[in-house]
Scaffold this active site. Structure first.
Site, mmCIF file in Angstrom:
data_model
loop_
_atom_site.group_PDB
_atom_site.id
_atom_site.type_symbol
_atom_site.label_atom_id
_atom_site.label_comp_id
_atom_site.label_asym_id
_atom_site.label_seq_id
_atom_site.Cartn_x
_atom_site.Cartn_y
_atom_site.Cartn_z
ATOM 1 N N GLN A 31 -4.736 -1.670 9.697
ATOM 2 C CA GLN A 31 -4.487 -2.985 9.108
ATOM 3 C C GLN A 31 -5.010 -4.059 10.078
ATOM 4 O O GLN A 31 -4.577 -4.130 11.223
ATOM 5 C CB GLN A 31 -2.980 -3.159 8.848
ATOM 6 N N LYS A 64 0.846 -1.204 0.000
ATOM 7 C CA LYS A 64 0.000 0.000 0.000
ATOM 8 C C LYS A 64 0.879 1.250 0.000
ATOM 9 O O LYS A 64 0.601 2.225 -0.681
ATOM 10 C CB LYS A 64 -0.945 -0.024 1.211
ATOM 11 N N ASP A 86 -11.307 2.732 4.202
ATOM 12 C CA ASP A 86 -11.564 1.290 4.107
ATOM 13 C C ASP A 86 -13.065 0.981 4.179
ATOM 14 O O ASP A 86 -13.474 -0.160 3.963
ATOM 15 C CB ASP A 86 -10.860 0.559 5.262
#
Ligand code: NAD
Length: 285
Positions: free
Chosen positions: A96, A52, A119
């Site tokens: 994460q 990422k 997200d």
């Protein structure tokens, strides 16, 4: 059979994000910023975060990774999120997952400012998705929808079976399909006789993490197969949830693993972060 090539499409999306970043810079004098929180030493999580970060560098984002030890306290993570929520240079915040067991993940995800929730895991954005409103949508299922769009595959009225019902993959996948007027069934680990459901499907979307879960006798001729699963087989190769070799002979379209949904996930993270930066800059004016 035609491959749904996520690798090629992800490069196209990256290029358009790159152009968007240039325009954003010249319009506002600002650079989109993404903060990633990585807790613990899990090598797969570290590898994803690294991918990422590299993608952010390629498109010209500012990005910062907060690495924390696995015995970190709830308070310490919450303080970092509050700092990022209040930092005008950060437009997107990504936690994460998974977080270690002592951490209340729900509380952490709920603390992320919804306008920075790139997200799409905050209940505010989950609610907007399920009511068909614009918001931030989880990157993996959003990437699948982009892939279908690229190949002019319309889901309206189609029997779509989603296998896997996680908050990250299966449930938002089903919501996106329903919002586009598909007939949607969601199967999971407690589904009795999975084959009975998949055999009836015009399209199968599988994100489970079980190698070869979907076999040729579970798929009708001409079906469209989207393989979201990522596992490593005994040779260390990345594979999905579908027995690709045999199923690909029966279906009309299929995503390869790797090179299908995986690259689309990162492309959509970039696209969501640019969108967050654009929305936040309008609010500032
Ligand atoms: P998860 O463990 O949170 O959820 C797995 C889901 O699969 C659950 O709903 C469970 O009920 C279901 N399931 C498990 N075994 C099953 C079985 N035998 N039959 C039917 N359903 C079964 O996992 P997740 O985070 O949703 O990830 C699922 C897979 O997708 C993993 O392989 C993960 O690596 C992959 N993934 C890929 C991407 C990508 O970018 N391509 C992104 C996220 C996750």
């Amino acid at each position: 059979m035609q491959l749904l090539d996520g690798k090629t499409l992800s490069v196209k999306i990256e290029n358009s994000v790159m152009a968007g970043v240039k325009k954003f810079k010249s319009d506002t004098g600002l650079v989109p910023g993404l903060a990633v929180i990585l807790v613990g030493q899990d090598p797969a999580s570290a590898a994803y975060v690294n991918m990422k970060k590299k993608a952010c560098d390629r498109v010209g984002f500012y990005s910062v990774t907060h690495e924390m030890p696995s015995d970190i306290s709830q308070d310490a993570i919450e303080n970092t999120i509050t700092m990022m929520n209040n930092n005008p240079n950060i437009n997107g915040i990504l936690i994460q997952l998974p977080l270690p067991p002592q951490i209340d993940t729900t509380k952490i995800l709920e603390l992320v400012e919804p306008s920075k929730d790139v997200d799409g895991f905050h209940p505010y954005n989950v609610g907007r998705l399920s009511t068909g409103l614009d918001g931030f949508v989880p990157c993996t299922p959003l990437g699948v929808m982009e892939l279908l769009l690229e190949y002019n595959i319309d889901v309206k009225g189609k029997n779509c079976v989603v296998v896997g019902a996680s908050n990250i993959v299966g449930k938002p996948m089903a919501a996106l399909l329903l919002n586009k007027d598909a007939t949607v069934e969601i199967c999971h680990i407690f589904t009795d006789d999975l084959k009975k459901h998949t055999l009836n499907a015009d399209m199968i979307f599988v994100g489970v993490g079980v190698i070869n879960l979907i076999k040729e006798d579970m798929v009708k001729d001409g079906a469209i197969i989207v393989d979201i699963g990522i596992s490593r087989n005994e040779d260390g190769r990345l594979v999905g949830d579908v027995d690709f070799e045999k199923v690909s002979k029966k279906c009309s379209y299929i995503t390869p693993v790797p090179g299908g949904v995986g690259p689309m996930t990162i492309a959509m993270l970039l696209s969501n972060t640019l969108k967050a930066a654009q929305i936040q800059s309008h609010k500032r004016v």
